[in-house]
Design a protein around this motif. Structure first.
Motif, PDB file in Angstrom:
ATOM      1  N   ALA A   1       0.850  -1.189   0.000  1.00 16.42           N
ATOM      2  CA  ALA A   1       0.000   0.000   0.000  1.00 16.42           C
ATOM      3  C   ALA A   1       0.886   1.239   0.000  1.00 16.42           C
ATOM      4  O   ALA A   1       1.821   1.333   0.796  1.00 16.42           O
ATOM      5  CB  ALA A   1      -0.906  -0.006   1.224  1.00 16.42           C
ATOM      6  N   VAL A   2       0.594   2.150  -0.891  1.00 12.30           N
ATOM      7  CA  VAL A   2       1.415   3.352  -1.043  1.00 12.30           C
ATOM      8  C   VAL A   2       0.567   4.572  -0.732  1.00 12.30           C
ATOM      9  O   VAL A   2      -0.517   4.743  -1.304  1.00 12.30           O
ATOM     10  CB  VAL A   2       1.998   3.458  -2.457  1.00 12.30           C
ATOM     11  CG1 VAL A   2       2.892   4.680  -2.576  1.00 12.30           C
ATOM     12  CG2 VAL A   2       2.767   2.186  -2.806  1.00 12.30           C
ATOM     13  N   ALA A   3       1.058   5.416   0.150  1.00 11.38           N
ATOM     14  CA  ALA A   3       0.339   6.622   0.528  1.00 11.38           C
ATOM     15  C   ALA A   3       1.229   7.836   0.298  1.00 11.38           C
ATOM     16  O   ALA A   3       2.429   7.782   0.534  1.00 11.38           O
ATOM     17  CB  ALA A   3      -0.075   6.560   1.991  1.00 11.38           C
TER      18      ALA A   3
ATOM     19  N   SER B   1       0.859   7.008 -10.133  1.00 10.10           N
ATOM     20  CA  SER B   1       1.335   6.489 -11.417  1.00 10.10           C
ATOM     21  C   SER B   1       2.688   7.054 -11.828  1.00 10.10           C
ATOM     22  O   SER B   1       3.295   6.592 -12.788  1.00 10.10           O
ATOM     23  CB  SER B   1       0.305   6.760 -12.511  1.00 10.10           C
ATOM     24  OG  SER B   1       0.104   8.144 -12.658  1.00 10.10           O
ATOM     25  N   ARG B   2       3.181   8.036 -11.116  1.00 13.41           N
ATOM     26  CA  ARG B   2       4.499   8.580 -11.397  1.00 13.41           C
ATOM     27  C   ARG B   2       5.610   7.730 -10.796  1.00 13.41           C
ATOM     28  O   ARG B   2       6.795   7.972 -11.066  1.00 13.41           O
ATOM     29  CB  ARG B   2       4.627  10.000 -10.844  1.00 13.41           C
ATOM     30  CG  ARG B   2       3.738  11.018 -11.534  1.00 13.41           C
ATOM     31  CD  ARG B   2       3.910  12.392 -10.930  1.00 13.41           C
ATOM     32  NE  ARG B   2       3.065  13.397 -11.581  1.00 13.41           N
ATOM     33  CZ  ARG B   2       2.958  14.657 -11.180  1.00 13.41           C
ATOM     34  NH1 ARG B   2       3.636  15.071 -10.126  1.00 13.41           N
ATOM     35  NH2 ARG B   2       2.185  15.490 -11.826  1.00 13.41           N
ATOM     36  N   TYR B   3       5.243   6.772  -9.981  1.00 14.58           N
ATOM     37  CA  TYR B   3       6.231   5.984  -9.265  1.00 14.58           C
ATOM     38  C   TYR B   3       6.380   4.587  -9.854  1.00 14.58           C
ATOM     39  O   TYR B   3       5.385   3.876 -10.052  1.00 14.58           O
ATOM     40  CB  TYR B   3       5.850   5.858  -7.791  1.00 14.58           C
ATOM     41  CG  TYR B   3       5.921   7.145  -7.028  1.00 14.58           C
ATOM     42  CD1 TYR B   3       4.853   8.023  -7.026  1.00 14.58           C
ATOM     43  CD2 TYR B   3       7.068   7.484  -6.315  1.00 14.58           C
ATOM     44  CE1 TYR B   3       4.916   9.217  -6.332  1.00 14.58           C
ATOM     45  CE2 TYR B   3       7.137   8.679  -5.615  1.00 14.58           C
ATOM     46  CZ  TYR B   3       6.059   9.536  -5.627  1.00 14.58           C
ATOM     47  OH  TYR B   3       6.132  10.718  -4.942  1.00 14.58           O
ATOM     48  N   SER B   4       7.608   4.222 -10.111  1.00 16.35           N
ATOM     49  CA  SER B   4       7.904   2.816 -10.361  1.00 16.35           C
ATOM     50  C   SER B   4       8.037   2.145  -8.995  1.00 16.35           C
ATOM     51  O   SER B   4       8.551   2.737  -8.049  1.00 16.35           O
ATOM     52  CB  SER B   4       9.207   2.663 -11.127  1.00 16.35           C
ATOM     53  OG  SER B   4       9.096   3.223 -12.415  1.00 16.35           O
TER      54      SER B   4
ATOM     55  N   SER C   1       2.995   3.137 -15.150  1.00 13.76           N
ATOM     56  CA  SER C   1       1.787   2.862 -15.930  1.00 13.76           C
ATOM     57  C   SER C   1       1.338   1.413 -15.808  1.00 13.76           C
ATOM     58  O   SER C   1       0.228   1.069 -16.196  1.00 13.76           O
ATOM     59  CB  SER C   1       2.046   3.175 -17.399  1.00 13.76           C
ATOM     60  OG  SER C   1       3.026   2.283 -17.913  1.00 13.76           O
ATOM     61  N   GLY C   2       2.235   0.575 -15.316  1.00 20.47           N
ATOM     62  CA  GLY C   2       1.952  -0.856 -15.274  1.00 20.47           C
ATOM     63  C   GLY C   2       2.256  -1.568 -16.574  1.00 20.47           C
ATOM     64  O   GLY C   2       2.094  -2.781 -16.673  1.00 20.47           O
TER      65      GLY C   2
ATOM     66  N   ASP D   1      -2.501  -1.508  -9.051  1.00 28.13           N
ATOM     67  CA  ASP D   1      -3.812  -0.884  -9.215  1.00 28.13           C
ATOM     68  C   ASP D   1      -3.625   0.583  -8.863  1.00 28.13           C
ATOM     69  O   ASP D   1      -3.607   0.947  -7.687  1.00 28.13           O
ATOM     70  CB  ASP D   1      -4.829  -1.564  -8.299  1.00 28.13           C
ATOM     71  CG  ASP D   1      -6.218  -0.980  -8.434  1.00 28.13           C
ATOM     72  OD1 ASP D   1      -7.170  -1.600  -7.927  1.00 28.13           O
ATOM     73  OD2 ASP D   1      -6.356   0.103  -9.022  1.00 28.13           O
ATOM     74  N   ASN D   2      -3.463   1.400  -9.867  1.00 26.77           N
ATOM     75  CA  ASN D   2      -3.163   2.811  -9.605  1.00 26.77           C
ATOM     76  C   ASN D   2      -4.342   3.540  -8.966  1.00 26.77           C
ATOM     77  O   ASN D   2      -4.153   4.526  -8.257  1.00 26.77           O
ATOM     78  CB  ASN D   2      -2.722   3.500 -10.884  1.00 26.77           C
ATOM     79  CG  ASN D   2      -1.281   3.171 -11.246  1.00 26.77           C
ATOM     80  OD1 ASN D   2      -0.542   2.589 -10.459  1.00 26.77           O
ATOM     81  ND2 ASN D   2      -0.884   3.529 -12.451  1.00 26.77           N
TER      82      ASN D   2
END
Length: 124
Positions: free
Chosen positions: A22-24, A30-33, A54-55, A73-74
């Motif tokens: 989980a990313v907060a 979507s800017r993060y790899s 982008s996946g 899941d962006n």
């Protein structure tokens, strides 16, 4: 940016497990790899898998190709690592990491954001 990995546990060889990250944060996710790394007891941390913001692009270390699948899941700010056909050699603490505006590379020092790991133990 804060990351939280979860989903680890003790499983038998051959079964599947799915890790979640989980990313907060305030920035557009979507800017993060995002990548998964792991560290087995007595060994250095190693790259496992990575996914572009982008996946659309994914990368895997050779030892997990065909068994692990990274996805994201962006809309939900989540990244997953589906691990199939687990073996004792997969036993490790698994970490998720993120880097902004960059390619999903394999070098851990290029990731600026890390979550606490989740322990995966695979018994034979």
């Amino acid at each position: 940016v804060q990351l939280q990995a979860s989903g680890g546990g003790l499983v038998q060889a051959g079964v599947s497990l799915r890790l979640s990250c989980a990313v907060a944060g305030r920035s557009t996710f979507s800017r993060y790899s995002v990548a998964w790394f792991r560290q087995a007891p007595g060994k250095e941390r190693e790259f496992v898998a990575a996914i572009a913001g982008s996946g659309g692009s994914t990368y895997y270390t050779d030892s997990v190709k065909g068994r692990f699948t990274i996805s994201r899941d962006n809309a939900a700010n989540m990244v997953y690592l589906q691990m199939d056909s687990l073996s004792p050699e997969d036993t490790a603490v698994y970490y998720c990491a993120a880097r902004s505006n960059g390619l999903p590379i394999t070098v851990s020092t290029r990731y600026g954001y890390w979550g606490r790991g989740t322990l995966v133990t695979v018994s034979s």
